[in-house]
Design a protein around this motif. Structure first.
Motif, PDB file in Angstrom:
ATOM      1  N   ALA A  87       0.822  -1.206   0.000  1.00 37.42           N
ATOM      2  CA  ALA A  87       0.000   0.000   0.000  1.00 37.42           C
ATOM      3  C   ALA A  87       0.856   1.257   0.000  1.00 37.42           C
ATOM      4  CB  ALA A  87      -0.927  -0.009   1.216  1.00 37.42           C
ATOM      5  N   LEU A  88       1.901   1.288   0.828  1.00 40.13           N
ATOM      6  CA  LEU A  88       2.755   2.470   0.904  1.00 40.13           C
ATOM      7  C   LEU A  88       3.585   2.646  -0.370  1.00 40.13           C
ATOM      8  CD1 LEU A  88       3.963   2.200   4.611  1.00 40.13           C
ATOM      9  CD2 LEU A  88       2.232   3.735   3.666  1.00 40.13           C
ATOM     10  N   GLY A  89       4.091   1.537  -0.923  1.00 33.25           N
ATOM     11  CA  GLY A  89       4.843   1.640  -2.169  1.00 33.25           C
ATOM     12  C   GLY A  89       3.978   2.147  -3.313  1.00 33.25           C
ATOM     13  N   LEU A  90       2.764   1.612  -3.420  1.00 35.44           N
ATOM     14  CA  LEU A  90       1.849   2.038  -4.469  1.00 35.44           C
ATOM     15  C   LEU A  90       1.414   3.488  -4.261  1.00 35.44           C
ATOM     16  CD1 LEU A  90       0.140   1.377  -6.939  1.00 35.44           C
ATOM     17  CD2 LEU A  90      -1.568   0.354  -5.428  1.00 35.44           C
ATOM     18  N   ALA A  91       1.115   3.859  -3.015  1.00 31.86           N
ATOM     19  CA  ALA A  91       0.702   5.231  -2.727  1.00 31.86           C
ATOM     20  C   ALA A  91       1.813   6.216  -3.066  1.00 31.86           C
ATOM     21  CB  ALA A  91       0.308   5.361  -1.255  1.00 31.86           C
ATOM     22  N   GLY A  92       3.063   5.851  -2.764  1.00 31.73           N
ATOM     23  CA  GLY A  92       4.169   6.734  -3.100  1.00 31.73           C
ATOM     24  C   GLY A  92       4.318   6.938  -4.598  1.00 31.73           C
ATOM     25  N   ALA A  93       4.181   5.860  -5.376  1.00 30.60           N
ATOM     26  CA  ALA A  93       4.284   5.972  -6.831  1.00 30.60           C
ATOM     27  C   ALA A  93       3.174   6.854  -7.389  1.00 30.60           C
ATOM     28  CB  ALA A  93       4.231   4.587  -7.464  1.00 30.60           C
ATOM     29  N   ILE A 269      -3.637   0.875  10.910  1.00 31.66           N
ATOM     30  CA  ILE A 269      -3.356  -0.481  11.402  1.00 31.66           C
ATOM     31  C   ILE A 269      -1.895  -0.690  11.779  1.00 31.66           C
ATOM     32  CG2 ILE A 269      -2.866  -1.505   9.152  1.00 31.66           C
ATOM     33  CD1 ILE A 269      -4.454  -3.975  10.093  1.00 31.66           C
ATOM     34  N   ALA A 270      -0.970   0.092  11.200  1.00 33.77           N
ATOM     35  CA  ALA A 270       0.455  -0.157  11.440  1.00 33.77           C
ATOM     36  C   ALA A 270       1.215   1.051  11.939  1.00 33.77           C
ATOM     37  CB  ALA A 270       1.117  -0.665  10.158  1.00 33.77           C
ATOM     38  N   GLY A 271       0.575   2.213  12.042  1.00 38.74           N
ATOM     39  CA  GLY A 271       1.285   3.404  12.459  1.00 38.74           C
ATOM     40  C   GLY A 271       1.941   4.115  11.290  1.00 38.74           C
ATOM     41  N   PRO A 272       2.551   5.269  11.554  1.00 40.70           N
ATOM     42  CA  PRO A 272       3.136   6.085  10.478  1.00 40.70           C
ATOM     43  C   PRO A 272       4.511   5.582  10.044  1.00 40.70           C
ATOM     44  CG  PRO A 272       3.381   7.215  12.567  1.00 40.70           C
ATOM     45  CD  PRO A 272       2.597   5.963  12.865  1.00 40.70           C
ATOM     46  N   ILE A 273       4.533   4.637   9.138  1.00 39.61           N
ATOM     47  CA  ILE A 273       5.789   4.089   8.609  1.00 39.61           C
ATOM     48  C   ILE A 273       6.234   4.946   7.425  1.00 39.61           C
ATOM     49  CG2 ILE A 273       6.889   2.089   7.550  1.00 39.61           C
ATOM     50  CD1 ILE A 273       4.846   0.350   9.013  1.00 39.61           C
ATOM     51  N   GLY A 274       7.454   5.438   7.482  1.00 41.03           N
ATOM     52  CA  GLY A 274       7.912   6.374   6.471  1.00 41.03           C
ATOM     53  C   GLY A 274       8.895   5.786   5.484  1.00 41.03           C
ATOM     54  N   PHE A 275       9.087   6.511   4.380  1.00 39.70           N
ATOM     55  CA  PHE A 275      10.136   6.320   3.379  1.00 39.70           C
ATOM     56  C   PHE A 275       9.912   5.133   2.439  1.00 39.70           C
ATOM     57  CE2 PHE A 275      12.481   8.742   6.655  1.00 39.70           C
ATOM     58  CZ  PHE A 275      12.838   9.821   5.880  1.00 39.70           C
ATOM     59  N   VAL A 276       8.992   4.224   2.727  1.00 39.21           N
ATOM     60  CA  VAL A 276       8.745   3.131   1.787  1.00 39.21           C
ATOM     61  C   VAL A 276       8.236   3.686   0.459  1.00 39.21           C
ATOM     62  CG1 VAL A 276       7.401   1.039   1.332  1.00 39.21           C
ATOM     63  CG2 VAL A 276       8.310   1.466   3.619  1.00 39.21           C
ATOM     64  N   GLY A 277       7.304   4.631   0.541  1.00 39.12           N
ATOM     65  CA  GLY A 277       6.747   5.227  -0.669  1.00 39.12           C
ATOM     66  C   GLY A 277       7.713   6.109  -1.422  1.00 39.12           C
ATOM     67  N   LEU A 278       8.826   6.479  -0.811  1.00 35.72           N
ATOM     68  CA  LEU A 278       9.835   7.278  -1.496  1.00 35.72           C
ATOM     69  C   LEU A 278      10.852   6.402  -2.198  1.00 35.72           C
ATOM     70  CD1 LEU A 278      11.228  10.046  -2.021  1.00 35.72           C
ATOM     71  CD2 LEU A 278      12.484   9.668   0.112  1.00 35.72           C
ATOM     72  N   VAL A 279      11.351   5.395  -1.506  1.00 30.85           N
ATOM     73  CA  VAL A 279      12.436   4.564  -2.033  1.00 30.85           C
ATOM     74  C   VAL A 279      11.945   3.652  -3.154  1.00 30.85           C
ATOM     75  CG1 VAL A 279      14.096   2.757  -1.442  1.00 30.85           C
ATOM     76  CG2 VAL A 279      13.674   4.638   0.161  1.00 30.85           C
ATOM     77  N   VAL A 280      10.814   2.999  -2.931  1.00 29.92           N
ATOM     78  CA  VAL A 280      10.359   1.942  -3.836  1.00 29.92           C
ATOM     79  C   VAL A 280      10.088   2.439  -5.256  1.00 29.92           C
ATOM     80  CG1 VAL A 280       8.473   0.320  -4.283  1.00 29.92           C
ATOM     81  CG2 VAL A 280       9.537   0.421  -2.021  1.00 29.92           C
ATOM     82  N   PRO A 281       9.317   3.528  -5.466  1.00 32.32           N
ATOM     83  CA  PRO A 281       9.045   3.935  -6.859  1.00 32.32           C
ATOM     84  C   PRO A 281      10.298   4.273  -7.647  1.00 32.32           C
ATOM     85  CG  PRO A 281       7.497   4.984  -5.359  1.00 32.32           C
ATOM     86  CD  PRO A 281       8.547   4.347  -4.503  1.00 32.32           C
ATOM     87  N   PHE A 298       4.714  -2.975  -9.987  1.00 28.66           N
ATOM     88  CA  PHE A 298       6.073  -3.166  -9.474  1.00 28.66           C
ATOM     89  C   PHE A 298       6.217  -2.530  -8.089  1.00 28.66           C
ATOM     90  CE2 PHE A 298       7.637  -4.523 -13.620  1.00 28.66           C
ATOM     91  CZ  PHE A 298       8.710  -5.328 -13.275  1.00 28.66           C
ATOM     92  N   SER A 299       5.692  -1.319  -7.933  1.00 25.71           N
ATOM     93  CA  SER A 299       5.820  -0.614  -6.660  1.00 25.71           C
ATOM     94  C   SER A 299       5.097  -1.353  -5.547  1.00 25.71           C
ATOM     95  CB  SER A 299       5.275   0.814  -6.800  1.00 25.71           C
ATOM     96  OG  SER A 299       6.012   1.568  -7.728  1.00 25.71           O
ATOM     97  N   ALA A 300       3.953  -1.934  -5.852  1.00 29.88           N
ATOM     98  CA  ALA A 300       3.222  -2.697  -4.831  1.00 29.88           C
ATOM     99  C   ALA A 300       4.014  -3.933  -4.410  1.00 29.88           C
ATOM    100  CB  ALA A 300       1.849  -3.090  -5.366  1.00 29.88           C
ATOM    101  N   LEU A 301       4.559  -4.661  -5.388  1.00 31.84           N
ATOM    102  CA  LEU A 301       5.303  -5.879  -5.076  1.00 31.84           C
ATOM    103  C   LEU A 301       6.580  -5.577  -4.290  1.00 31.84           C
ATOM    104  CD1 LEU A 301       4.959  -7.879  -8.414  1.00 31.84           C
ATOM    105  CD2 LEU A 301       3.865  -8.399  -6.232  1.00 31.84           C
ATOM    106  N   LEU A 302       7.354  -4.613  -4.765  1.00 28.64           N
ATOM    107  CA  LEU A 302       8.609  -4.314  -4.090  1.00 28.64           C
ATOM    108  C   LEU A 302       8.376  -3.609  -2.761  1.00 28.64           C
ATOM    109  CD1 LEU A 302      11.115  -3.293  -6.906  1.00 28.64           C
ATOM    110  CD2 LEU A 302      10.662  -5.514  -5.887  1.00 28.64           C
ATOM    111  N   GLY A 303       7.281  -2.859  -2.648  1.00 32.90           N
ATOM    112  CA  GLY A 303       6.953  -2.261  -1.362  1.00 32.90           C
ATOM    113  C   GLY A 303       6.657  -3.318  -0.318  1.00 32.90           C
ATOM    114  N   GLY A 304       5.882  -4.342  -0.701  1.00 27.88           N
ATOM    115  CA  GLY A 304       5.626  -5.443   0.214  1.00 27.88           C
ATOM    116  C   GLY A 304       6.898  -6.185   0.582  1.00 27.88           C
TER     117      GLY A 304
END
Length: 349
Positions: A87-93, A269-281, A298-304
């Protein structure tokens, strides 16, 4: 006879070279295999090592031995890490595509912290206890924060430039973090429950909690993935996108809504986890190019994969205790953020 000065011809950026569909498909298969391997590792490794036979037994529902019980408890944790990371990887992209901003990220733009402030405020002052209520409040906080940051970043000459948005997001995130602390500190009855949640982590996951947030994540995934073609048009510029028949405002609002849903549900559900949406895309553009029809999956898969791997690292390096996944992703993402800021050629996407 004339000569051509080849030095005047810029080299194509690796991130914008068009990738053949066959190459992209192979990289996508590789990403799926990496995700599967990381998920198995997440079940097998932790404070107690689990043999592969116990992993397969736990996947089949067995929990008779201590090892099988440990693996069984790790299964929902692994599923949650994959969902939140995707979710975070896709949202960042999507955020980077909507704003054409290489610095866009749910954490950098203050969206995650806005969701956190909304949840903490609702719990501390309004007695919110419902898990579904957490999600709705987090979605509202994420949406308000996103609008606020974009509005502040749009002031002045040049509109919402990448640097102005990053500065507005960083300032907003810091302010919201201070407000969260101000709300929690006087309330001893909620301090303990929110102490670890503030950092961001996937510990204590259960299939009941996953089931409550899954419908929201499914809607967010669907909206974002369906926005891929429109994001490709936005990458050409608003005027050209409108000339191609795209309703620019509708495309931008719809894609932004999908990313806000993913950010709010993940934060709830998991709290404010940062930087996943920046690095992954950025990493995915090197593999899939800039076509959002490929970039978003790709961003969803690699984010997970990234968030799950970070959770495994946090459990292994501090045995028998663990480091929350939010700390691990921050240690990885902060240097990358500095690198992106210092790249003078990266002005916009």
């Amino acid at each position: 006879m004339t000569t051509v000065d080849t030095r005047a011809v810029p080299e194509p950026d690796a991130a914008v070279v068009r990738r053949p569909a066959r190459v992209r498909a192979l990289w996508l298969l590789a990403a799926l295999l990496v995700l599967a391997a990381v998920m198995v590792a997440s079940v097998a490794f932790g404070s107690r090592s689990v043999a592969w036979s116990d992993v397969w037994a736990a996947l089949g529902g067995a929990d008779g031995t201590l090892e099988e019980a440990a693996a069984t408890k790790r299964i929902p944790r692994t599923v949650l890490a994959v969902l939140v990371g995707a979710a975070l990887g896709l949202a960042g992209a999507v955020m980077q595509g909507v704003t054409r901003n290489p610095l866009a990220d749910p954490g950098v733009l203050g969206v995650n912290m806005g969701a956190s402030l909304a949840v903490v405020t609702a719990v501390a002052f309004f007695g919110l206890t419902s898990a579904t209520g957490y999600i709705w409040v987090a979605l509202a906080g994420a949406a308000v924060s996103a609008v606020f940051v974009h509005t502040v970043g749009s002031f002045g000459r040049g509109g919402a430039t990448p640097l102005k948005l990053a500065l507005a997001g960083a300032a907003t995130s810091a302010a919201f973090a201070s407000l969260v602390t101000a709300v929690i500190l006087p309330r001893n009855d909620v301090t303990g429950s929110f102490k670890l949640w503030q950092i961001g982590g996937v510990g204590g996951a259960s299939f009941d909690r996953i089931g409550q947030v899954l419908p929201f994540l499914a809607v967010g995934f669907a909206v974002c993935l369906l926005s891929a073609r429109g994001l490709n048009s936005l990458a050409l510029g608003d005027e050209l996108a409108a000339g191609l028949g795209e309703r620019v405002a509708v495309v931008r609002a719809t894609a932004a809504l999908g990313s806000v849903i993913l950010c709010g549900a993940s934060t709830a559900i998991a709290g404010p986890i940062g930087f996943v949406g920046l690095v992954v895309p950025h990493a995915c553009r090197l593999l899939a190019g800039v076509d959002h029809r490929w970039l978003l999956p790709f961003s969803a898969l690699l984010g997970g994969s990234l968030l799950t791997a970070a959770d495994v690292v946090g459990r292994v390096v501090a045995r028998p205790a663990e480091i929350d996944v939010g700390i691990v992703t921050a240690l990885l993402g902060a240097p990358f953020f500095i690198y992106i800021v210092r790249r003078q050629k990266v002005r916009a996407l």
